[in-house]
Design a protein around this motif. Structure first.
Motif, PDB file in Angstrom:
ATOM      1  N   LEU A   6      66.907  46.467  38.272  1.00 51.15           N
ATOM      2  CA  LEU A   6      67.575  45.338  38.905  1.00 51.15           C
ATOM      3  C   LEU A   6      67.179  45.250  40.367  1.00 51.15           C
ATOM      4  CD1 LEU A   6      71.104  45.921  37.323  1.00 51.15           C
ATOM      5  CD2 LEU A   6      69.368  44.266  36.581  1.00 51.15           C
ATOM      6  N   CYS A   7      67.023  44.023  40.861  1.00 47.96           N
ATOM      7  CA  CYS A   7      66.571  43.796  42.237  1.00 47.96           C
ATOM      8  C   CYS A   7      65.214  44.466  42.439  1.00 47.96           C
ATOM      9  CB  CYS A   7      67.588  44.295  43.244  1.00 47.96           C
ATOM     10  SG  CYS A   7      69.271  43.669  42.972  1.00 47.96           S
ATOM     11  N   CYS A   8      64.256  44.108  41.586  1.00 48.14           N
ATOM     12  CA  CYS A   8      62.994  44.845  41.459  1.00 48.14           C
ATOM     13  C   CYS A   8      61.960  44.480  42.501  1.00 48.14           C
ATOM     14  CB  CYS A   8      62.419  44.655  40.066  1.00 48.14           C
ATOM     15  SG  CYS A   8      61.874  42.950  39.735  1.00 48.14           S
ATOM     16  N   GLY A   9      62.221  43.485  43.367  1.00 43.51           N
ATOM     17  CA  GLY A   9      61.232  43.105  44.365  1.00 43.51           C
ATOM     18  C   GLY A   9      59.966  42.566  43.719  1.00 43.51           C
ATOM     19  N   THR A  10      58.816  42.995  44.198  1.00 39.97           N
ATOM     20  CA  THR A  10      57.548  42.522  43.654  1.00 39.97           C
ATOM     21  C   THR A  10      57.268  43.069  42.259  1.00 39.97           C
ATOM     22  OG1 THR A  10      56.334  44.351  44.654  1.00 39.97           O
ATOM     23  CG2 THR A  10      56.526  42.319  45.955  1.00 39.97           C
ATOM     24  N   ASP A  57      64.961  39.994  39.542  1.00 43.23           N
ATOM     25  CA  ASP A  57      65.133  39.819  40.980  1.00 43.23           C
ATOM     26  C   ASP A  57      65.532  38.372  41.259  1.00 43.23           C
ATOM     27  OD1 ASP A  57      64.324  41.598  43.569  1.00 43.23           O
ATOM     28  OD2 ASP A  57      64.173  39.462  44.002  1.00 43.23           O
ATOM     29  N   LEU A  58      66.333  38.198  42.299  1.00 42.75           N
ATOM     30  CA  LEU A  58      66.812  36.878  42.668  1.00 42.75           C
ATOM     31  C   LEU A  58      65.684  35.979  43.163  1.00 42.75           C
ATOM     32  CD1 LEU A  58      69.360  35.080  43.165  1.00 42.75           C
ATOM     33  CD2 LEU A  58      69.453  36.055  45.465  1.00 42.75           C
ATOM     34  N   THR A 106      74.840  37.133  36.937  1.00 35.69           N
ATOM     35  CA  THR A 106      75.001  36.280  35.762  1.00 35.69           C
ATOM     36  C   THR A 106      74.029  36.601  34.631  1.00 35.69           C
ATOM     37  OG1 THR A 106      73.533  34.627  36.761  1.00 35.69           O
ATOM     38  CG2 THR A 106      75.906  34.373  37.131  1.00 35.69           C
ATOM     39  N   TRP A 107      72.921  37.272  34.921  1.00 32.60           N
ATOM     40  CA  TRP A 107      71.914  37.549  33.895  1.00 32.60           C
ATOM     41  C   TRP A 107      72.468  38.475  32.822  1.00 32.60           C
ATOM     42  CZ3 TRP A 107      69.270  42.114  32.489  1.00 32.60           C
ATOM     43  CH2 TRP A 107      68.157  41.922  31.657  1.00 32.60           C
ATOM     44  N   GLU A 108      72.036  38.264  31.579  1.00 25.34           N
ATOM     45  CA  GLU A 108      72.474  39.098  30.458  1.00 25.34           C
ATOM     46  C   GLU A 108      71.261  39.568  29.665  1.00 25.34           C
ATOM     47  OE1 GLU A 108      75.378  40.183  29.508  1.00 25.34           O
ATOM     48  OE2 GLU A 108      76.777  39.023  30.724  1.00 25.34           O
ATOM     49  N   PRO A 109      71.166  40.848  29.358  1.00 25.21           N
ATOM     50  CA  PRO A 109      70.064  41.339  28.528  1.00 25.21           C
ATOM     51  C   PRO A 109      70.329  41.073  27.048  1.00 25.21           C
ATOM     52  CG  PRO A 109      71.489  43.159  29.119  1.00 25.21           C
ATOM     53  CD  PRO A 109      72.047  41.939  29.810  1.00 25.21           C
ATOM     54  N   GLU A 110      69.268  41.150  26.272  1.00 27.39           N
ATOM     55  CA  GLU A 110      69.384  40.940  24.826  1.00 27.39           C
ATOM     56  C   GLU A 110      69.580  42.247  24.075  1.00 27.39           C
ATOM     57  OE1 GLU A 110      65.823  38.896  23.845  1.00 27.39           O
ATOM     58  OE2 GLU A 110      66.389  37.031  24.872  1.00 27.39           O
ATOM     59  N   GLN A 111      69.148  43.352  24.651  1.00 25.22           N
ATOM     60  CA  GLN A 111      69.245  44.658  23.998  1.00 25.22           C
ATOM     61  C   GLN A 111      69.638  45.706  25.034  1.00 25.22           C
ATOM     62  OE1 GLN A 111      65.907  45.670  21.238  1.00 25.22           O
ATOM     63  NE2 GLN A 111      65.034  43.733  21.943  1.00 25.22           N
ATOM     64  N   PRO A 112      70.178  46.853  24.582  1.00 28.59           N
ATOM     65  CA  PRO A 112      70.515  47.924  25.519  1.00 28.59           C
ATOM     66  C   PRO A 112      69.266  48.620  26.053  1.00 28.59           C
ATOM     67  CG  PRO A 112      70.960  48.611  23.273  1.00 28.59           C
ATOM     68  CD  PRO A 112      70.586  47.161  23.198  1.00 28.59           C
ATOM     69  N   PHE A 113      69.450  49.361  27.143  1.00 26.58           N
ATOM     70  CA  PHE A 113      68.345  50.046  27.810  1.00 26.58           C
ATOM     71  C   PHE A 113      68.593  51.545  27.870  1.00 26.58           C
ATOM     72  CE2 PHE A 113      67.985  45.721  29.257  1.00 26.58           C
ATOM     73  CZ  PHE A 113      66.620  45.508  29.328  1.00 26.58           C
ATOM     74  N   ASP A 114      67.491  52.297  27.847  1.00 27.00           N
ATOM     75  CA  ASP A 114      67.553  53.755  27.969  1.00 27.00           C
ATOM     76  C   ASP A 114      67.675  54.189  29.429  1.00 27.00           C
ATOM     77  OD1 ASP A 114      66.935  54.510  25.072  1.00 27.00           O
ATOM     78  OD2 ASP A 114      65.255  53.199  25.591  1.00 27.00           O
ATOM     79  N   LEU A 115      67.159  53.373  30.336  1.00 26.98           N
ATOM     80  CA  LEU A 115      67.241  53.656  31.774  1.00 26.98           C
ATOM     81  C   LEU A 115      67.487  52.337  32.504  1.00 26.98           C
ATOM     82  CD1 LEU A 115      66.892  55.585  34.237  1.00 26.98           C
ATOM     83  CD2 LEU A 115      64.446  54.996  34.195  1.00 26.98           C
ATOM     84  N   ILE A 116      68.484  52.335  33.383  1.00 28.38           N
ATOM     85  CA  ILE A 116      68.727  51.196  34.258  1.00 28.38           C
ATOM     86  C   ILE A 116      68.760  51.722  35.693  1.00 28.38           C
ATOM     87  CG2 ILE A 116      70.290  49.325  34.913  1.00 28.38           C
ATOM     88  CD1 ILE A 116      71.341  49.277  32.073  1.00 28.38           C
ATOM     89  N   THR A 117      68.026  51.065  36.576  1.00 27.77           N
ATOM     90  CA  THR A 117      67.953  51.488  37.972  1.00 27.77           C
ATOM     91  C   THR A 117      68.166  50.286  38.890  1.00 27.77           C
ATOM     92  OG1 THR A 117      65.545  51.178  38.006  1.00 27.77           O
ATOM     93  CG2 THR A 117      66.372  53.390  37.490  1.00 27.77           C
ATOM     94  N   VAL A 171      67.233  50.046  43.100  1.00 27.50           N
ATOM     95  CA  VAL A 171      66.864  50.716  44.344  1.00 27.50           C
ATOM     96  C   VAL A 171      67.258  49.830  45.525  1.00 27.50           C
ATOM     97  CG1 VAL A 171      64.967  51.660  45.704  1.00 27.50           C
ATOM     98  CG2 VAL A 171      64.988  51.962  43.218  1.00 27.50           C
ATOM     99  N   HIS A 172      68.337  50.204  46.187  1.00 29.90           N
ATOM    100  CA  HIS A 172      68.842  49.521  47.381  1.00 29.90           C
ATOM    101  C   HIS A 172      69.200  48.048  47.149  1.00 29.90           C
ATOM    102  CE1 HIS A 172      68.400  52.895  50.019  1.00 29.90           C
ATOM    103  NE2 HIS A 172      67.123  53.031  49.732  1.00 29.90           N
ATOM    104  N   GLY A 173      69.313  47.625  45.903  1.00 29.07           N
ATOM    105  CA  GLY A 173      69.634  46.233  45.635  1.00 29.07           C
ATOM    106  C   GLY A 173      71.113  45.907  45.694  1.00 29.07           C
ATOM    107  N   LEU A 174      71.965  46.867  45.359  1.00 28.51           N
ATOM    108  CA  LEU A 174      73.405  46.608  45.354  1.00 28.51           C
ATOM    109  C   LEU A 174      73.928  46.293  46.754  1.00 28.51           C
ATOM    110  CD1 LEU A 174      74.706  49.319  42.845  1.00 28.51           C
ATOM    111  CD2 LEU A 174      74.554  46.850  42.469  1.00 28.51           C
ATOM    112  N   HIS A 175      73.189  46.672  47.788  1.00 28.51           N
ATOM    113  CA  HIS A 175      73.621  46.367  49.157  1.00 28.51           C
ATOM    114  C   HIS A 175      73.745  44.858  49.389  1.00 28.51           C
ATOM    115  CE1 HIS A 175      72.670  50.512  49.632  1.00 28.51           C
ATOM    116  NE2 HIS A 175      71.408  50.376  49.934  1.00 28.51           N
ATOM    117  N   TYR A 176      73.071  44.063  48.561  1.00 26.20           N
ATOM    118  CA  TYR A 176      72.994  42.616  48.776  1.00 26.20           C
ATOM    119  C   TYR A 176      73.720  41.814  47.702  1.00 26.20           C
ATOM    120  CZ  TYR A 176      69.528  44.533  51.841  1.00 26.20           C
ATOM    121  OH  TYR A 176      68.909  45.299  52.804  1.00 26.20           O
ATOM    122  N   VAL A 177      74.435  42.506  46.837  1.00 31.68           N
ATOM    123  CA  VAL A 177      75.197  41.852  45.762  1.00 31.68           C
ATOM    124  C   VAL A 177      76.612  41.593  46.248  1.00 31.68           C
ATOM    125  CG1 VAL A 177      76.161  42.229  43.457  1.00 31.68           C
ATOM    126  CG2 VAL A 177      73.779  42.842  43.930  1.00 31.68           C
ATOM    127  N   GLY A 178      77.199  40.475  45.820  1.00 34.76           N
ATOM    128  CA  GLY A 178      78.578  40.152  46.182  1.00 34.76           C
ATOM    129  C   GLY A 178      79.569  41.016  45.426  1.00 34.76           C
TER     130      GLY A 178
END
Length: 225
Positions: A53-57, A78-79, A101-112, A114-121
């Motif tokens: 999440l918030c993956c940048g480039t 990424d936004l 608001t985004w929703e995945p279609e399947q579960p994930f084995d790893l979710i990361t 990196v410094h993205g939550l600093h900019y989430v409401g």
């Protein structure tokens, strides 16, 4: 204080132009998250699924896709559409969307993240949503500054919040400012989101960040699945 809702926040220059994770590559991910991303993915069943999440480039995701090939399906969200690599490996998907608001279609084995939550409401709301996106034995790890969670009077939620998180199996390290847990879970926290302040100034990273404001509500019992 004039608090912003998530729509207004995502139009803020602080959020749309944040530079914290724009160009970061795999070694930087490993350092910031305290794990070796590729080794973690290789230790899982095949094919493995990684959401960033918030993956940048998406540089780090492209590197991982090259190393893992068909053994991994990798999704970056990424936004801002500022993605590198016009030609991407078939199992790498980069999505322009809000993590609120985004929703995945399947579960994930790893979710990361990196410094993205600093900019989430609604940071706590996003954490609760992430809990339902993990596989039963999946791993979530992200950078998270508990001081960015404020009560209506402006004071940090502090120990009450960290106690609430830990009571539901969430790990928070105040020294490294990392948050995470293992396994899919429903996270129920006694806070109601009120809005965010994009003028909070620099956080521990030295970059401008967003403080999120909540009302404390009556305790909801933690539910794990």
């Amino acid at each position: 204080m004039n608090l912003l809702d998530d729509d207004a926040l995502e139009r803020s220059s602080v959020v749309a132009n944040c530079r914290m994770n724009r160009e970061r590559r795999l070694p930087g991910y490993d350092r910031e998250l305290g794990i070796n991303v590729v080794d973690t993915l290789r230790s899982r069943r095949r094919p493995v699924r990684w959401l960033d999440l918030c993956c940048g480039t998406g540089n780090a995701l492209g590197q991982a896709a090259d190393l893992l090939g068909d053994d991994a399906e990798i999704v970056g969200v990424d936004l801002v559409d500022f993605f590198a690599r016009p030609q991407r490996p078939p199992r790498l998907r980069l999505v322009t969307a809000s993590v609120v608001t985004w929703e995945p279609e399947q579960p994930f084995d790893l979710i990361t993240c990196v410094h993205g939550l600093h900019y989430v409401g609604d940071k706590l709301g996003v954490l609760a949503r992430i809990g339902t996106w993990l596989a039963d034995d999946g791993l979530f790890v992200a950078n998270f500054d508990v001081r960015s969670i404020r009560l209506r009077d402006g004071t940090p939620a502090g120990r009450h919040l960290t106690t609430s998180l830990r009571s539901q199996g969430v790990r928070y390290d105040s020294r490294t400012r990392r948050i995470g847990w293992t396994g899919r879970r429903l996270i129920d926290l006694p806070y109601r989101y009120q809005g965010s302040d994009d003028q909070a100034g620099p956080n521990y990273t030295g970059q401008p960040a967003v403080n999120s404001y909540y009302d404390r509500v009556s305790w909801g019992l933690p539910i794990n699945s």
